[in-house]
Scaffold this motif. Structure first.
Motif, PDB file in Angstrom:
ATOM      1  N   GLN A  90      51.295  -6.847 -15.209  1.00 44.67           N
ATOM      2  CA  GLN A  90      52.052  -8.097 -15.270  1.00 44.67           C
ATOM      3  C   GLN A  90      52.080  -8.820 -13.923  1.00 44.67           C
ATOM      4  O   GLN A  90      52.040 -10.055 -13.871  1.00 44.67           O
ATOM      5  N   ILE A  91      52.148  -8.073 -12.820  1.00 50.65           N
ATOM      6  CA  ILE A  91      52.109  -8.703 -11.494  1.00 50.65           C
ATOM      7  C   ILE A  91      50.751  -9.368 -11.262  1.00 50.65           C
ATOM      8  O   ILE A  91      50.672 -10.482 -10.717  1.00 50.65           O
ATOM      9  N   VAL A  92      49.683  -8.698 -11.665  1.00 49.61           N
ATOM     10  CA  VAL A  92      48.350  -9.276 -11.503  1.00 49.61           C
ATOM     11  C   VAL A  92      48.225 -10.576 -12.287  1.00 49.61           C
ATOM     12  O   VAL A  92      47.752 -11.597 -11.764  1.00 49.61           O
ATOM     13  N   LEU A  93      48.662 -10.574 -13.543  1.00 51.83           N
ATOM     14  CA  LEU A  93      48.566 -11.781 -14.357  1.00 51.83           C
ATOM     15  C   LEU A  93      49.428 -12.893 -13.779  1.00 51.83           C
ATOM     16  O   LEU A  93      49.018 -14.063 -13.756  1.00 51.83           O
ATOM     17  N   ASP A  94      50.610 -12.548 -13.300  1.00 48.81           N
ATOM     18  CA  ASP A  94      51.489 -13.547 -12.695  1.00 48.81           C
ATOM     19  C   ASP A  94      50.846 -14.158 -11.449  1.00 48.81           C
ATOM     20  O   ASP A  94      50.944 -15.369 -11.223  1.00 48.81           O
ATOM     21  N   SER A  95      50.170 -13.328 -10.661  1.00 45.56           N
ATOM     22  CA  SER A  95      49.531 -13.807  -9.436  1.00 45.56           C
ATOM     23  C   SER A  95      48.320 -14.685  -9.723  1.00 45.56           C
ATOM     24  O   SER A  95      47.979 -15.566  -8.926  1.00 45.56           O
ATOM     25  N   HIS A 194      28.163  -7.005 -11.997  1.00 44.85           N
ATOM     26  CA  HIS A 194      27.504  -8.166 -12.587  1.00 44.85           C
ATOM     27  C   HIS A 194      27.582  -9.365 -11.644  1.00 44.85           C
ATOM     28  O   HIS A 194      28.649  -9.692 -11.106  1.00 44.85           O
ATOM     29  N   PRO A 195      26.453 -10.051 -11.418  1.00 46.88           N
ATOM     30  CA  PRO A 195      26.419 -11.153 -10.445  1.00 46.88           C
ATOM     31  C   PRO A 195      27.319 -12.339 -10.797  1.00 46.88           C
ATOM     32  O   PRO A 195      27.667 -13.127  -9.915  1.00 46.88           O
ATOM     33  N   LYS A 196      27.708 -12.479 -12.063  1.00 50.40           N
ATOM     34  CA  LYS A 196      28.540 -13.623 -12.440  1.00 50.40           C
ATOM     35  C   LYS A 196      30.025 -13.384 -12.175  1.00 50.40           C
ATOM     36  O   LYS A 196      30.820 -14.313 -12.273  1.00 50.40           O
ATOM     37  N   ILE A 197      30.383 -12.163 -11.836  1.00 48.46           N
ATOM     38  CA  ILE A 197      31.787 -11.865 -11.559  1.00 48.46           C
ATOM     39  C   ILE A 197      32.076 -12.168 -10.088  1.00 48.46           C
ATOM     40  O   ILE A 197      31.506 -11.562  -9.187  1.00 48.46           O
ATOM     41  N   LYS A 198      32.979 -13.114  -9.856  1.00 49.60           N
ATOM     42  CA  LYS A 198      33.352 -13.443  -8.480  1.00 49.60           C
ATOM     43  C   LYS A 198      34.385 -12.460  -7.946  1.00 49.60           C
ATOM     44  O   LYS A 198      34.371 -12.087  -6.773  1.00 49.60           O
ATOM     45  N   ARG A 199      35.315 -12.071  -8.816  1.00 46.58           N
ATOM     46  CA  ARG A 199      36.356 -11.133  -8.395  1.00 46.58           C
ATOM     47  C   ARG A 199      36.642 -10.162  -9.529  1.00 46.58           C
ATOM     48  O   ARG A 199      36.685 -10.557 -10.696  1.00 46.58           O
ATOM     49  N   LYS A 200      36.835  -8.899  -9.194  1.00 47.78           N
ATOM     50  CA  LYS A 200      37.261  -7.925 -10.195  1.00 47.78           C
ATOM     51  C   LYS A 200      38.535  -7.243  -9.696  1.00 47.78           C
ATOM     52  O   LYS A 200      38.703  -6.999  -8.502  1.00 47.78           O
ATOM     53  N   VAL A 201      39.411  -6.986 -10.648  1.00 44.89           N
ATOM     54  CA  VAL A 201      40.714  -6.414 -10.337  1.00 44.89           C
ATOM     55  C   VAL A 201      40.969  -5.233 -11.262  1.00 44.89           C
ATOM     56  O   VAL A 201      40.829  -5.357 -12.483  1.00 44.89           O
ATOM     57  N   LEU A 202      41.306  -4.103 -10.694  1.00 44.07           N
ATOM     58  CA  LEU A 202      41.672  -2.919 -11.476  1.00 44.07           C
ATOM     59  C   LEU A 202      43.184  -2.825 -11.535  1.00 44.07           C
ATOM     60  O   LEU A 202      43.877  -2.990 -10.527  1.00 44.07           O
ATOM     61  N   ASP A 220      39.726  -6.743  -3.923  1.00 44.74           N
ATOM     62  CA  ASP A 220      39.361  -7.114  -2.558  1.00 44.74           C
ATOM     63  C   ASP A 220      40.629  -7.297  -1.728  1.00 44.74           C
ATOM     64  O   ASP A 220      41.737  -7.478  -2.253  1.00 44.74           O
ATOM     65  N   CYS A 221      40.479  -7.266  -0.423  1.00 38.21           N
ATOM     66  CA  CYS A 221      41.635  -7.322   0.477  1.00 38.21           C
ATOM     67  C   CYS A 221      42.432  -8.606   0.315  1.00 38.21           C
ATOM     68  O   CYS A 221      43.673  -8.593   0.355  1.00 38.21           O
ATOM     69  N   ASP A 222      41.738  -9.741   0.134  1.00 39.86           N
ATOM     70  CA  ASP A 222      42.435 -11.021   0.005  1.00 39.86           C
ATOM     71  C   ASP A 222      43.368 -11.020  -1.200  1.00 39.86           C
ATOM     72  O   ASP A 222      44.506 -11.502  -1.118  1.00 39.86           O
ATOM     73  N   PHE A 223      42.884 -10.484  -2.330  1.00 36.58           N
ATOM     74  CA  PHE A 223      43.722 -10.501  -3.525  1.00 36.58           C
ATOM     75  C   PHE A 223      44.909  -9.547  -3.382  1.00 36.58           C
ATOM     76  O   PHE A 223      46.025  -9.865  -3.792  1.00 36.58           O
TER      77      PHE A 223
END
Length: 346
Positions: A90-95, A194-202, A220-223
């Protein structure tokens, strides 16, 4: 059915010992004596709970230690612990809400990564046509790493078809794959390139294979730095610091238990007859038996499996869970029953 002790490979019901192939403790850690000893030591140091915001002026080194371990384990730039896997999602989706134009979801995603405004990724097996147009958009795809009622990681080949005008963020729920799949149990996250993914979040619960109540976000660190300033994160207490420290201290034990689980799965692969009514993969510790009355049949043989109904489902879900703690004689018993069922059908 009520039990008064942790349900490991055996449970006691009405003073009778019954084999248990249920739950989610895939690595068998909650009752493990060495694991508990590590945890007890950390409780002595960090106490039983810490109800402060992670952004308060006092910083506990337990979090840095555990999150560094998790980032290395998952093979992500950074990781952040949360009090639960549900809250992590839920925090990820909110962000992401303020930055993403459109969310898309698979039909059977866990509620932890559910966005009320998201669109179905597929309808009747056809990719949503909005993903094929030339409108420039930031989109987010929400998926479980291993969808419910399946035993293999989600297939992402559909990404090839998505328009180049879409900037893709992938949110992956690894609650049932972290500690199990991938190199040394690292999960699915690191294998997705995959090259089309700019960001992935677990996002993931840590209360399943990893054996400790809590959740994790890796990216990634920025996220991760963005998450640290999220209002929900700032106003929430963190994961129990004794639990976070135990994650890092248990690295060798995790690897030992992963090897034990893999041996059990290899034994099943060798001895379980191929059956179109049994969904099983040697790399995954869940068996879905699509057999009439299988729950009752196994119960009559003094074997209990996971049997329940999600709020969104009409039928009860039957899952046979294999853990690192199951012994060869346990596996032999359930193999015999499933193989006999196959013979009766033939």
């Amino acid at each position: 059915m009520k039990v008064d002790k942790f349900p490991d490979r055996l449970i006691k019901v009405d003073n009778e010992k019954i084999l248990y192939f249920g739950g989610t403790a895939y690595l068998g850690l909650p009752p493990n004596k060495k694991f508990k000893k590590i945890l007890y030591k950390n409780i002595e140091r960090w106490g039983t709970a810490y109800g402060s915001s992670r952004n308060a002026n006092i910083k506990l080194t337990a979090y840095e230690k555990g999150e560094t371990f998790l980032a290395q384990f998952i093979q992500a730039e950074a990781a952040l612990t949360i009090s639960s896997g549900m809250l992590a999602g839920q925090i990820v989706l909110d962000s992401l809400t303020s930055d993403i134009d459109v969310f898309y979801h698979f039909s059977n995603n866990h509620v932890a990564i559910s966005n009320s405004n998201s669109l179905p990724l597929f309808t009747n097996g056809i990719l949503n046509p909005k993903l094929l147009d030339n409108k420039t958009e930031k989109i987010c795809i929400l998926t479980d790493a291993v969808p419910s009622n399946t035993v293999k990681p989600v297939t992402l080949s559909f990404l090839d078809k998505i328009s180049d005008y879409k900037e893709i963020t992938l949110v992956l729920d690894e609650s049932h794959s972290l500690g199990i799949l991938g190199e040394n149990g690292s999960g699915v996250y690191t294998s997705i390139k995959h090259p089309k993914i700019k960001r992935k979040v677990l996002v993931s619960s840590l209360g399943k294979a990893m054996g400790l109540s809590g959740g994790v976000i890796a990216s990634d660190c920025d996220f991760i730095n963005t998450i640290k300033s999220n209002d929900i994160f700032v106003s929430s207490a963190g994961m129990n610091p004794a639990f976070v420290s135990t994650l890092a201290d248990s690295e060798k034990l995790y690897q030992k238990q992963i090897k034990k689980l893999k041996r059990n799965l290899a034994y099943l692969k060798t001895n379980l007859l191929a059956n179109p009514n049994i969904l099983f993969d040697e790399n995954y510790p869940v068996i879905y038996p699509e057999m009439a009355n299988i729950n009752t049949i196994l119960a009559s043989k003094k074997i209990i499996i996971t049997n329940f109904k999600y709020a969104s489902e009409t039928d009860y879900l039957n899952r046979i869970i294999i853990t690192a703690n199951h012994k060869k004689k346990d596996l032999d018993k359930i193999i015999q029953i499933l193989n006999e069922y196959q013979s009766e059908i033939d």
